[in-house]
Design a protein around this motif. Structure first.
Motif, short mmCIF file in Angstrom:
data_model
loop_
_atom_site.label_atom_id
_atom_site.label_comp_id
_atom_site.label_asym_id
_atom_site.label_seq_id
_atom_site.Cartn_x
_atom_site.Cartn_y
_atom_site.Cartn_z
N LEU A 197 40.88 21.42 67.49
CA LEU A 197 40.68 19.99 67.28
C LEU A 197 41.69 19.41 66.30
O LEU A 197 42.04 18.23 66.40
N PRO A 247 35.98 24.51 70.80
CA PRO A 247 37.14 23.91 71.48
C PRO A 247 38.09 24.95 72.05
O PRO A 247 38.41 25.95 71.40
N GLN A 286 33.49 15.35 65.20
CA GLN A 286 34.32 16.43 64.68
C GLN A 286 35.65 15.91 64.13
O GLN A 286 36.51 16.69 63.75
N TYR A 301 31.92 21.72 73.99
CA TYR A 301 33.37 21.86 73.85
C TYR A 301 33.80 21.52 72.42
O TYR A 301 34.62 22.25 71.83
N ALA A 302 33.28 20.45 71.86
CA ALA A 302 33.70 20.04 70.51
C ALA A 302 33.34 21.09 69.47
O ALA A 302 34.02 21.23 68.45
N PHE A 346 33.31 14.26 70.11
CA PHE A 346 34.60 14.59 69.50
C PHE A 346 34.82 13.79 68.22
O PHE A 346 35.37 14.31 67.25
N THR A 364 44.50 18.35 68.28
CA THR A 364 44.19 17.34 69.29
C THR A 364 44.46 15.97 68.69
O THR A 364 43.80 15.56 67.73
#
Length: 567
Positions: A406, A402, A474, A398-399, A471, A409
């Motif tokens: 991000l 995404p 990133q 996912y990271a 996460f 986020t």
């Protein structure tokens, strides 16, 4: 939880050795400029926590191994419960994000042969060295690759440190020390935060940097104290099937082999060329260290069986009312180990009730409570990731891919294995002082009348061993909070006993099963804390960052600098 026992399963070290705590309480930066709204307590359902945990950890789900019927049942249950809670599908109308996985199983391992002039040093796989490949090749071959000792294998410009300076390791095999250069420092002062391990001390970073430098192979020297685990953990974790997220286009470079060697093996290899491991290790702790070409070569080979399959992350969203394109993330891994070594009674299902049916149930309970409270200003995302036990694979996927940008986020909270032993006066903060999210947590703790206990074993680098780390790498600020150590009924002594029982008898085994007699009051208190933190972040106008000097600060700053919206 992947290859670890911490917090609820790691209180043994923390509760019995608070004097050795890192001493940095959460909130190392008060960040008075942050907008931290007060929020009302959430209407959280204990029944939801109990029901979802019970069902996910039932034998019917067969231990929730990715790629099995257990996954099918888990994804179906989560989509049903997310929808009933009032969430919307999080991935363009779908509840899932497909995660392509690759499983590589090595076999027919040749010894690691070190050629030194007229003689060869030969080391057996398993007992003296281990290695794997991340490449999808049927055959892995390392032939007469020159060895270079690169100290701790760190290239950290922001800390004015580069162990690769002045050396070309293209096509060579680098030998690397585990942990950070200052891990033996008693306190938290030093170029790499003293005894508190940074990302640069983790094997994941060392292999990645070796690949960026063009190395053909990377061998980390195992040493129990700085690694925080014995060779038995290395041997068991780095043999047998290894799962990885499939590499897409423009994937970063990879070495051909990543592995470990016993400390005694490294000492013998260096001694064969007149070098002393202790002396070179001491030099590697200094900023003026220079890599050493050893004048010898390494060779080995093994075969690989490759299996590909697709797993799924489950994603639900509660859209924001004012800033719907700004996201607050809640994560937990839904997977566990499936069938495993049988208990004496013949039970071979690793049900994973505590680890991590509890955290997955928390996603559902939090979703319900936030939906009842109505939309927050920002969007709230609930992400149940796959394959944590295989190396944080769903989170990493996912990271790297995404669904929600991000740089839009705001930050997130990770939940992994709730304590089910009654209420505690505190919570354990893993990785305190890293980001301004600590200020949101401190406000929630104050509202609930609780306190934070610092990371009980900072040298172990636990912050880098659960899904939030994917996460953080990133640049997204992430909190990781575990159950408290100081139980209201029995104090730290009781907390240590609970942890010891879980670690010795149930962690990653068939007896991590649901118990109808569990005391959920501590779970609900921790869940209330998560609710307050997430709600406050979602109602805030601030964009919390990593603290100055943190290893992830530059990544976030670069991400934000190029963003037209978001941070």
């Amino acid at each position: 939880m992947m290859k670890r026992a911490i917090g609820f399963s790691g209180l043994i070290a923390g509760a019995l050795a608070l004097a050795a705590c890192d001493g940095m309480m959460a909130g190392g930066e008060t960040a008075p400029e942050l907008d931290i709204p007060e929020v009302e307590a959430g209407d959280l359902s204990e029944a939801t926590m109990i029901d979802v945990t019970r069902e996910l950890s039932s034998d019917e789900f067969e231990g929730r191994m990715p790629g099995t019927i257990g996954e099918e049942k888990t994804v179906a249950l989560l989509t049903e419960r997310f929808e009933a809670a009032g969430l919307q599908p999080g991935n363009s109308g779908s509840w899932v994000q497909e995660v392509p996985l690759v499983e590589i199983t090595g076999s027919n391992f040749a010894p690691l042969t070190i050629t030194n002039g007229e003689t060869d040093l030969v080391y057996d796989f398993g007992s003296e060295w281990v290695g794997v490949t991340y490449r999808e090749d049927a055959q892995t071959q390392l032939a007469n690759s020159e060895l270079v000792f690169v100290g701790y294998g760190i290239n950290a410009p922001e800390r004015d440190w580069n162990d690769y300076e002045g050396i070309d390791v293209e096509g060579k095999t680098v030998v690397i020390l585990v942990n950070d250069p200052d891990y033996e420092t008693p306190g938290l002062e030093g170029p790499f935060n003293g005894k508190a391990m940074t990302f640069y001390g983790r094997w994941t970073y060392k292999y990645e940097e070796a690949a960026r430098q063009g190395a053909a192979a990377a061998l980390i020297v195992h040493d129990t104290a700085p690694a925080s685990y014995g060779w038995n953990v290395v041997e068991s974790s780095w043999s047998g099937p290894q799962a990885y997220a499939a590499r897409g286009d423009n994937a970063p470079p990879m070495t051909s082999i990543n592995g470990w060697i016993q400390k005694e093996v490294a000492a013998e290899i260096l001694s064969s060329r007149g070098f002393d491991l202790a002396e070179l290790s001491a030099q590697a702790k200094t900023q003026d260290f220079e890599a050493v070409e050893l004048g010898i070569t390494a060779s080995t080979s093994f075969q690989n069986d490759i299996r590909t399959f697709t797993s799924q992350n489950v994603i639900g969203i509660l859209p924001g009312s004012e800033a719907p394109e700004e996201y607050v993330l809640h994560t937990a891994h839904w997977d566990h180990l499936g069938r495993c070594k049988a208990a004496p009674d013949g039970d071979d299902i690793c049900n994973g009730a505590v680890d991590n049916a509890t955290g997955t149930a928390a996603l559902v309970a939090l979703a319900e409570a936030h939906a009842k409270a109505g939309a927050a200003s920002r969007s709230l995302v609930f992400l149940a990731v796959t394959a944590e036990e295989s190396g944080l694979l769903g989170a990493y996927y996912y990271a790297s891919n995404p669904v929600f940008p991000l740089d839009q986020t705001v930050g997130g909270i990770n939940m992994d294995a709730f304590q089910v032993a009654g209420p505690a006066k505190d919570v354990t903060v893993v990785g305190p002082g890293k980001s301004q999210l600590d200020a949101f947590m401190n406000a929630a703790l104050e509202a609930d009348g609780r306190v934070a206990t610092p990371n009980p074993k900072p040298e172990a680098g636990y912050y880098y061993r659960s899904d939030h780390f994917a996460f953080a790498k990133q640049g997204v600020p992430m909190l990781y909070i575990d159950g408290g150590e100081d139980l209201i009924d029995g104090g730290t002594k009781a907390g240590a006993a609970v942890a010891a029982e879980y670690t010795e008898n149930r962690y990653h085994g068939p007896k991590d099963e649901f118990n109808e007699d569990w005391d959920w009051s501590g779970v609900m208190a921790d869940l209330q804390l998560y609710y307050r933190i997430g709600r406050s972040m979602a109602m805030s106008s601030s964009w919390p960052n990593w603290n100055d000097g943190d290893e992830f600060r530059a990544i976030r700053d670069e991400s934000c600098a190029g963003a037209e919206t978001g941070c």
